[in-house]
Design a protein around this motif. Structure first.
Motif, PDB file in Angstrom:
ATOM      1  N   GLU A  31       0.804  -1.214   0.000  1.00  0.00           N
ATOM      2  CA  GLU A  31       0.000   0.000   0.000  1.00  0.00           C
ATOM      3  C   GLU A  31       0.844   1.274   0.000  1.00  0.00           C
ATOM      4  OE1 GLU A  31      -2.529  -0.326   3.403  1.00  0.00           O
ATOM      5  OE2 GLU A  31      -3.022  -2.400   2.913  1.00  0.00           O
ATOM      6  N   VAL A  32       2.140   1.177   0.285  1.00  0.00           N
ATOM      7  CA  VAL A  32       3.008   2.353   0.369  1.00  0.00           C
ATOM      8  C   VAL A  32       3.223   2.932  -1.021  1.00  0.00           C
ATOM      9  CG1 VAL A  32       5.319   3.167   0.990  1.00  0.00           C
ATOM     10  CG2 VAL A  32       4.172   1.500   2.429  1.00  0.00           C
ATOM     11  N   ARG A  33       2.966   4.246  -1.168  1.00  0.00           N
ATOM     12  CA  ARG A  33       3.130   4.909  -2.466  1.00  0.00           C
ATOM     13  C   ARG A  33       4.086   6.085  -2.403  1.00  0.00           C
ATOM     14  NH1 ARG A  33      -2.151   6.963  -4.553  1.00  0.00           N
ATOM     15  NH2 ARG A  33      -0.824   7.434  -6.327  1.00  0.00           N
ATOM     16  N   TYR A  34       4.281   6.659  -1.220  1.00  0.00           N
ATOM     17  CA  TYR A  34       5.070   7.880  -1.080  1.00  0.00           C
ATOM     18  C   TYR A  34       6.290   7.644  -0.200  1.00  0.00           C
ATOM     19  CZ  TYR A  34       0.655   9.690  -2.774  1.00  0.00           C
ATOM     20  OH  TYR A  34      -0.460   9.908  -3.526  1.00  0.00           O
ATOM     21  N   CYS A  35       7.357   8.416  -0.458  1.00  0.00           N
ATOM     22  CA  CYS A  35       8.612   8.235   0.272  1.00  0.00           C
ATOM     23  C   CYS A  35       8.602   8.915   1.634  1.00  0.00           C
ATOM     24  CB  CYS A  35       9.786   8.759  -0.559  1.00  0.00           C
ATOM     25  SG  CYS A  35       9.726  10.530  -0.903  1.00  0.00           S
ATOM     26  N   SER A  36       7.719   9.882   1.847  1.00  0.00           N
ATOM     27  CA  SER A  36       7.704  10.619   3.113  1.00  0.00           C
ATOM     28  C   SER A  36       6.317  11.199   3.372  1.00  0.00           C
ATOM     29  CB  SER A  36       8.727  11.758   3.065  1.00  0.00           C
ATOM     30  OG  SER A  36       8.347  12.698   2.082  1.00  0.00           O
ATOM     31  N   ASP A  37       6.128  11.696   4.589  1.00  0.00           N
ATOM     32  CA  ASP A  37       4.864  12.346   4.931  1.00  0.00           C
ATOM     33  C   ASP A  37       4.684  13.627   4.122  1.00  0.00           C
ATOM     34  OD1 ASP A  37       4.124  10.437   6.768  1.00  0.00           O
ATOM     35  OD2 ASP A  37       5.012  11.491   8.470  1.00  0.00           O
ATOM     36  N   ALA A  38       5.787  14.326   3.849  1.00  0.00           N
ATOM     37  CA  ALA A  38       5.711  15.563   3.074  1.00  0.00           C
ATOM     38  C   ALA A  38       5.195  15.286   1.661  1.00  0.00           C
ATOM     39  CB  ALA A  38       7.076  16.236   3.013  1.00  0.00           C
ATOM     40  N   CYS A  39       5.668  14.224   1.032  1.00  0.00           N
ATOM     41  CA  CYS A  39       5.172  13.872  -0.303  1.00  0.00           C
ATOM     42  C   CYS A  39       3.726  13.404  -0.240  1.00  0.00           C
ATOM     43  CB  CYS A  39       6.046  12.786  -0.933  1.00  0.00           C
ATOM     44  SG  CYS A  39       7.559  13.434  -1.661  1.00  0.00           S
ATOM     45  N   ARG A  40       3.388  12.674   0.803  1.00  0.00           N
ATOM     46  CA  ARG A  40       2.028  12.167   0.932  1.00  0.00           C
ATOM     47  C   ARG A  40       1.025  13.306   1.069  1.00  0.00           C
ATOM     48  NH1 ARG A  40      -0.618  10.555   5.534  1.00  0.00           N
ATOM     49  NH2 ARG A  40       1.341  10.519   6.671  1.00  0.00           N
ATOM     50  N   SER A  41       1.410  14.366   1.794  1.00  0.00           N
ATOM     51  CA  SER A  41       0.498  15.489   1.975  1.00  0.00           C
ATOM     52  C   SER A  41       0.593  16.506   0.852  1.00  0.00           C
ATOM     53  CB  SER A  41       0.780  16.176   3.313  1.00  0.00           C
ATOM     54  OG  SER A  41       2.057  16.768   3.287  1.00  0.00           O
ATOM     55  N   GLY A  42       1.592  16.348  -0.044  1.00  0.00           N
ATOM     56  CA  GLY A  42       1.729  17.250  -1.173  1.00  0.00           C
ATOM     57  C   GLY A  42       2.436  18.542  -0.841  1.00  0.00           C
ATOM     58  N   ARG A  43       3.123  18.615   0.312  1.00  0.00           N
ATOM     59  CA  ARG A  43       3.811  19.839   0.710  1.00  0.00           C
ATOM     60  C   ARG A  43       5.049  20.113  -0.128  1.00  0.00           C
ATOM     61  NH1 ARG A  43       4.425  18.943   7.011  1.00  0.00           N
ATOM     62  NH2 ARG A  43       4.922  16.924   6.167  1.00  0.00           N
TER      63      ARG A  43
END
Length: 73
Positions: A50-62
């Protein structure tokens, strides 16, 4: 009053310890936001599919998306 010192924990044998893996041997994916490769982490072991993003920042789009081409000058 001489007492024998006891170790804090018994010495572990190599059979008791998990095998170390090289970072290159771990599975990796490409981040869906920035496009950078990232490697498997132990905390993602149950949800790796289920993991798609490398970090929380990428996941939130920041973070801005990675620019194509040469960075810098």
């Amino acid at each position: 009053m001489t007492a024998a010192l006891q170790p804090a924990h018994p010495a572990a044998t190599t059979a008791d310890m998990p095998r170390m893996r090289k970072k290159a041997d771990l599975p990796s994916k490409t981040c869906a936001h920035c496009g950078r490769p990232f490697s498997w982490r132990r905390k993602w072991s149950r949800v790796w599919d289920e993991v798609r993003y490398c970090s929380d920042a990428c996941r939130s789009g920041r973070m801005p998306k990675a620019a194509t081409g040469n960075s810098g000058n």
